[in-house]
Write an enzyme that holds these catalytic residues in place. Structure first.
Site, PDB file in Angstrom:
ATOM      1  N   SER A  10       0.863  -1.133  -0.120  1.00 57.70           N
ATOM      2  CA  SER A  10       0.011   0.177  -0.083  1.00 57.70           C
ATOM      3  C   SER A  10       0.840   1.399   0.020  1.00 57.70           C
ATOM      4  CB  SER A  10      -0.877  -0.089   1.251  1.00 57.70           C
ATOM      5  OG  SER A  10      -0.290   0.528   2.560  1.00 57.70           O
ATOM      6  N   THR A  66     -13.969   0.595   6.071  1.00 62.13           N
ATOM      7  CA  THR A  66     -14.306   1.023   4.786  1.00 62.13           C
ATOM      8  C   THR A  66     -13.013   1.164   4.032  1.00 62.13           C
ATOM      9  OG1 THR A  66     -14.158   3.253   5.153  1.00 62.13           O
ATOM     10  CG2 THR A  66     -16.141   2.321   5.725  1.00 62.13           C
ATOM     11  N   ARG A  97      -8.080   2.881   6.931  1.00 62.26           N
ATOM     12  CA  ARG A  97      -7.430   4.040   6.353  1.00 62.26           C
ATOM     13  C   ARG A  97      -7.420   5.274   7.152  1.00 62.26           C
ATOM     14  NH1 ARG A  97      -5.278   0.354   4.314  1.00 62.26           N
ATOM     15  NH2 ARG A  97      -4.821   0.159   2.192  1.00 62.26           N
ATOM     16  N   ASP A 152      -4.790   2.296  14.259  1.00 59.73           N
ATOM     17  CA  ASP A 152      -3.650   1.766  13.526  1.00 59.73           C
ATOM     18  C   ASP A 152      -3.126   2.356  12.333  1.00 59.73           C
ATOM     19  OD1 ASP A 152      -1.919  -0.813  12.877  1.00 59.73           O
ATOM     20  OD2 ASP A 152      -3.320  -1.032  10.997  1.00 59.73           O
ATOM     21  N   GLU A 176       0.402   9.205   6.945  1.00 61.17           N
ATOM     22  CA  GLU A 176       1.271   8.135   7.109  1.00 61.17           C
ATOM     23  C   GLU A 176       2.588   8.380   6.217  1.00 61.17           C
ATOM     24  OE1 GLU A 176       0.071   4.299   6.923  1.00 61.17           O
ATOM     25  OE2 GLU A 176      -1.601   4.717   8.315  1.00 61.17           O
ATOM     26  N   HIS A 201       0.172   0.658  11.308  1.00 66.40           N
ATOM     27  CA  HIS A 201      -0.549   0.206  10.149  1.00 66.40           C
ATOM     28  C   HIS A 201       0.021  -1.138  10.211  1.00 66.40           C
ATOM     29  CE1 HIS A 201      -2.057   0.910   6.018  1.00 66.40           C
ATOM     30  NE2 HIS A 201      -2.310  -0.162   6.235  1.00 66.40           N
ATOM     31  N   GLY A 216      -3.016  -5.689   9.723  1.00 67.68           N
ATOM     32  CA  GLY A 216      -3.371  -6.743   8.738  1.00 67.68           C
ATOM     33  C   GLY A 216      -2.147  -7.793   8.736  1.00 67.68           C
ATOM     34  N   TYR A 217      -1.165  -7.509   9.496  1.00 66.40           N
ATOM     35  CA  TYR A 217       0.231  -8.001   9.365  1.00 66.40           C
ATOM     36  C   TYR A 217       0.628  -9.433   9.981  1.00 66.40           C
ATOM     37  CZ  TYR A 217       2.837  -4.418   6.939  1.00 66.40           C
ATOM     38  OH  TYR A 217       3.490  -3.563   6.030  1.00 66.40           O
TER      39      TYR A 217
HETATM   40  N1  LIG Z   1      -5.038  -1.510   8.789  1.00 68.69           N
HETATM   41  C1  LIG Z   1      -4.546  -2.679   8.071  1.00 68.69           C
HETATM   42  O1  LIG Z   1      -3.855  -3.372   8.253  1.00 68.69           O
HETATM   43  C2  LIG Z   1      -5.772  -2.920   6.962  1.00 68.69           C
HETATM   44  C3  LIG Z   1      -5.828  -4.221   6.673  1.00 68.69           C
HETATM   45  C4  LIG Z   1      -6.824  -4.841   5.587  1.00 68.69           C
HETATM   46  C5  LIG Z   1      -7.425  -3.703   5.002  1.00 68.69           C
HETATM   47  N2  LIG Z   1      -7.341  -2.336   5.616  1.00 68.69           N
HETATM   48  C6  LIG Z   1      -8.579  -1.439   5.040  1.00 68.69           C
HETATM   49  O2  LIG Z   1      -9.746  -1.565   5.360  1.00 68.69           O
HETATM   50  C7  LIG Z   1     -10.664  -1.506   4.184  1.00 68.69           C
HETATM   51  C8  LIG Z   1     -11.713  -2.627   4.305  1.00 68.69           C
HETATM   52  O3  LIG Z   1     -11.059  -3.886   4.305  1.00 68.69           O
HETATM   53  P1  LIG Z   1     -11.905  -5.190   3.666  1.00 68.69           P
HETATM   54  O4  LIG Z   1     -10.879  -6.195   3.342  1.00 68.69           O
HETATM   55  O5  LIG Z   1     -12.836  -5.266   4.661  1.00 68.69           O
HETATM   56  O6  LIG Z   1     -12.704  -4.544   2.484  1.00 68.69           O
HETATM   57  P2  LIG Z   1     -13.963  -4.952   1.563  1.00 68.69           P
HETATM   58  O7  LIG Z   1     -13.842  -4.205   0.336  1.00 68.69           O
HETATM   59  O8  LIG Z   1     -14.112  -6.484   1.955  1.00 68.69           O
HETATM   60  O9  LIG Z   1     -14.893  -4.172   2.355  1.00 68.69           O
HETATM   61  C9  LIG Z   1     -15.406  -2.878   2.696  1.00 68.69           C
HETATM   62  C10 LIG Z   1     -16.792  -2.547   2.861  1.00 68.69           C
HETATM   63  O10 LIG Z   1     -16.843  -1.303   3.105  1.00 68.69           O
HETATM   64  C11 LIG Z   1     -18.230  -0.863   2.512  1.00 68.69           C
HETATM   65  N3  LIG Z   1     -17.995   0.629   2.327  1.00 68.69           N
HETATM   66  C12 LIG Z   1     -17.624   1.387   1.314  1.00 68.69           C
HETATM   67  N4  LIG Z   1     -17.874   2.717   1.530  1.00 68.69           N
HETATM   68  C13 LIG Z   1     -18.415   2.783   2.707  1.00 68.69           C
HETATM   69  C14 LIG Z   1     -18.924   3.933   3.295  1.00 68.69           C
HETATM   70  N5  LIG Z   1     -18.776   5.276   2.967  1.00 68.69           N
HETATM   71  N6  LIG Z   1     -19.597   3.714   4.361  1.00 68.69           N
HETATM   72  C15 LIG Z   1     -19.729   2.493   4.932  1.00 68.69           C
HETATM   73  N7  LIG Z   1     -19.363   1.411   4.542  1.00 68.69           N
HETATM   74  C16 LIG Z   1     -18.698   1.656   3.255  1.00 68.69           C
HETATM   75  C17 LIG Z   1     -18.110  -1.773   1.267  1.00 68.69           C
HETATM   76  O11 LIG Z   1     -19.395  -1.500   0.680  1.00 68.69           O
HETATM   77  C18 LIG Z   1     -17.784  -2.932   1.767  1.00 68.69           C
HETATM   78  O12 LIG Z   1     -18.594  -3.844   2.160  1.00 68.69           O
HETATM   79  C19 LIG Z   1      -9.556  -1.819   3.100  1.00 68.69           C
HETATM   80  O13 LIG Z   1     -10.010  -1.092   1.928  1.00 68.69           O
HETATM   81  C20 LIG Z   1      -8.384  -1.189   3.297  1.00 68.69           C
HETATM   82  O14 LIG Z   1      -8.211  -0.144   2.994  1.00 68.69           O
HETATM   83  C21 LIG Z   1      -6.412  -2.387   6.496  1.00 68.69           C
HETATM   84  O1  LIG Z   2      -4.820  -2.658   2.584  1.00 63.91           O
HETATM   85  C1  LIG Z   2      -4.560  -3.664   3.268  1.00 63.91           C
HETATM   86  O2  LIG Z   2      -4.191  -4.779   2.891  1.00 63.91           O
HETATM   87  C2  LIG Z   2      -3.397  -3.395   4.652  1.00 63.91           C
HETATM   88  O3  LIG Z   2      -3.629  -1.822   4.689  1.00 63.91           O
HETATM   89  C3  LIG Z   2      -2.172  -3.732   4.466  1.00 63.91           C
HETATM   90  O4  LIG Z   2      -1.816  -4.681   5.578  1.00 63.91           O
HETATM   91  C4  LIG Z   2      -1.174  -2.756   4.608  1.00 63.91           C
HETATM   92  O5  LIG Z   2       0.067  -3.235   4.391  1.00 63.91           O
HETATM   93  P1  LIG Z   2       1.413  -2.641   3.341  1.00 63.91           P
HETATM   94  O6  LIG Z   2       0.883  -2.872   2.301  1.00 63.91           O
HETATM   95  O7  LIG Z   2       1.316  -1.137   3.602  1.00 63.91           O
HETATM   96  O8  LIG Z   2       2.624  -3.357   3.978  1.00 63.91           O
END
Ligand SMILES: NC(=O)c1ccc[n+]([C@@H]2O[C@H](COP(=O)([O-])OP(=O)(O)OC[C@H]3O[C@@H](n4cnc5c(N)ncnc54)[C@H](O)[C@@H]3O)[C@@H](O)[C@H]2O)c1
Ligand SMILES: O=C(O)[C@H](O)[C@H](O)COP(=O)(O)O
Length: 378
Positions: A45, A175, A208, A232, A237, A254, A257-258
């Protein structure tokens, strides 16, 4: 064939070298000179993938070993005829376990029972949906907000964000980051929303950074609002606001997811997508890649109560192991990314085999994602 892979992608060299010559490169900043003559680019990312990176280059396919895709200009890739794949859901379990680890810590610290709380889940996709299932298995009430799914007619009791703000004791964001459009999520949690949270509420952001207005959050915390916060992800960032880090209850770099499993799934998903793209489709079984976990087996006597669950969860992953190092180095250039690059191995709950002499405990632990069995223990 030359394939560039982010150096923080476990198993990438092992897998992609089946298809061509592999070069591992840093993702932030990516060494642009390495793009020359490359056929494929596998990122995480932290790499912005757009016209300014890839125009006039030889790249024919981009893979991102992540769930989020806001760092990739997919419309530009499509019009440039460049193939693309993300890794949807690869690390959803890891994020759910991060949230549980945080909540069980806060529950013990503040003396509350999770089943007395209502959790509002904003974004009910791969992460939010799994979180809902595990919370409900535990008997915790959830409220769901997902306008795209509601508008799509998906089954589920979807509420408005306003209803969640009014009713939830814990509000957790999952989201994607949409900067505009009908489902804009940039600053979804703005000052007005944060101010309306229930006294004593817990706000979690593991999606995010910019989904929560970080300046507004700091303002509310500095004004003494009765609110616990788990972050997180940050805005921006890696240069997060140090005053905000100081005010939050849990702050991590962040890494929600690790888990090793989550990262390995990300790599295998983009590997499978690329091998298909070049007409050499192949599947990879995750368990052929992963090493044995640190803790293999444990026995549990009697019922499963919240303190016992907390100890089990924290045996596998205690979120405080990631909070303390961030506080130590935040503000030092390069250290946020170094914490992520040198991330201590972390496994998912499924890696722990729990033998229970109580049938209900085994059933519940299984529903929660542990590898649990019921077995009389002498
Ligand atoms: N911190 C981390 O390490 C980490 C890890 C995985 C994912 N993420 C982030 O988390 C997000 C979600 O992950 P995921 O795998 O569940 O994605 P996903 O696409 O499976 O689910 C996202 C959900 O959010 C909904 N959505 C979209 N816009 C919205 C809004 N304005 N209000 C409410 N709901 C809304 C979508 O309809 C969907 O059901 C990813 O897009 C990514 O940016 C972060
Ligand atoms: O979107 C994702 O899958 C997560 O935010 C992911 O864990 C970010 O990790 P990175 O790609 O920055 O290493």
């Amino acid at each position: 064939m030359k394939i560039l892979v982010d150096e923080n992608m476990p198993y990438a060299r092992e897998l992609f070298s089946r298809l061509g010559e592999v070069k591992a490169v840093p993702g932030r900043p990516i060494p642009v000179a390495e793009l020359a003559g490359a056929d494929a680019l596998m990122v995480r990312s932290v790499t912005k993938v757009n016209e300014s990176l890839l125009a006039n280059q030889s790249i024919k396919f981009v893979g991102t070993a992540t769930a989020g895709t806001d760092h990739v200009d997919q419309a530009w890739l499509a019009q440039a005829g460049i193939g693309f794949s993300a890794a949807p859901g690869c690390n959803a379990i890891a994020v759910v376990e991060y949230v549980f680890s945080s909540l069980l810590y806060l529950a013990e610290r503040d003396g509350f029972t999770l089943t007395d709380r209502t959790v509002g889940i904003v974004g009910v996709g791969n992460v939010g949906g799994r979180l809902q299932k595990r919370l409900e298995a535990l008997g915790v009430r959830t409220l769901l907000c997902d306008p795209p799914r509601a508008d799509n007619g998906d089954e589920g009791d979807f509420r408005t964000l306003d209803e969640l703000v009014q009713e939830a004791d814990i509000l957790t964001f999952h989201t994607p980051l949409f900067k505009d459009g009908p489902y804009k999520s940039l600053h979804l949690a703005d000052e007005a929303l944060i101010r309306r949270l229930k006294p004593g509420a817990i706000l979690i952001n593991a999606c995010r950074g910019p989904v929560v207005d970080n300046a507004a959050l700091l303002k509310c915390l500095e004004a003494g609002q009765d609110l616990s916060v788990v972050l997180d992800v940050w805005e921006p960032e890696p240069d997060l606001n140090l005053a905000l880090l100081d005010k939050v209850d849990i702050g991590t770099s962040h890494i929600a997811g690790y888990t090793l499993e989550g990262k390995a799934r990300g790599t295998t998903q983009v590997f499978e997508a690329y091998s298909k793209f070049i007409g050499q489709a192949q599947q990879v079984a995750l368990d052929t890649l992963l090493p044995p976990p640190e803790f293999g087996r444990i026995t549990l006597h009697g019922k499963l109560c919240q303190p016992t669950l907390k100890r089990l969860v924290h045996l596998v992953y205690d979120v405080r192991r990631d909070d303390a190092p961030l506080r130590k180095v935040a503000g030092i250039p390069g250290e946020f990314d170094k914490l992520r690059k040198n991330y201590l191995e972390r496994r998912e709950w499924s890696s722990l085999y729990v033998q229970c002499d109580d049938a209900d405990a085994a059933t519940l632990l299984k529903k929660l994602g542990f590898n649990a069995v019921h077995h009389p223990i002498r």
